[in-house]
Design an enzyme around this catalytic site. Structure first.
Site: not given
Length: 185
Positions: A39, A104
């Protein structure tokens, strides 16, 4: 008895808008993996005007760093990592077209607002079930940042990967009491 809801990539806006927080769905088709280091590189590439490693339109990114495959298998265990670690990068990637994220845990307010602004969605994958998730992967290939090892961006073809709509396109958040709405500035 509820019928199993299977959605297939590329994911379209109408499909995304039809999903509600707390709903269980199964993803089939192409899903990309990427964690913190990937990222960071994608955001650095954006700033430098470079192309992304995959077309964000209708694509999903799964916050996972897969284990090496056993002989004859496309991938090893592939469980979700904590999504909050990508919160610093997600809004910039969403501004460039990314709408679907899988991981999550909780997301920050800026990410929730970006989800609403861009009509996106955040799916929660089942933590602690990495071996089960790995069985849903039919093929896997590294497509970018190979030097990052498990954090390289991979293109996975999945069949019925189980996920739960954690934050829907309206900002309803299954993690938040009362399924609070988030306004876009």
């Amino acid at each position: 008895m509820n019928e199993k809801k299977i959605i297939t990539s590329p994911f379209h806006d109408d499909t995304i808008k039809s999903l509600k927080a707390g709903e269980m769905v199964y993803l089939s088709g192409v899903v990309y993996t990427g964690r913190d280091a990937a990222h960071k590189r994608m955001c650095e590439s954006l700033k430098a005007g470079m192309p992304m490693p995959f077309d964000f339109q209708g694509a999903a990114i799964y916050y996972a760093g897969p284990c090496p495959p056993k002989p004859g298998k496309p991938i090893g265990s592939v469980g979700p990592t904590t999504s909050g670690r990508m919160d610093l990068y997600a809004p910039a990637l969403m501004d460039k077209g990314l709408k679907i994220m899988i991981g999550k845990g909780l997301r920050d307010t800026e990410v929730k607002n970006s989800i609403v602004k861009h009509g996106g969605i955040y799916f929660a994958a089942i933590g602690g079930a990495a071996a089960l998730m790995g069985k849903c992967v039919e093929s896997a290939e590294v497509i970018a940042y190979e030097d990052l090892g498990t954090e390289a961006v991979r293109r996975l073809v999945v069949k019925e990967l189980p996920v739960i709509v954690a934050i829907d396109s309206m900002g309803n958040d299954m993690y938040t009491e009362g399924r609070k709405q988030y306004a876009v500035d």
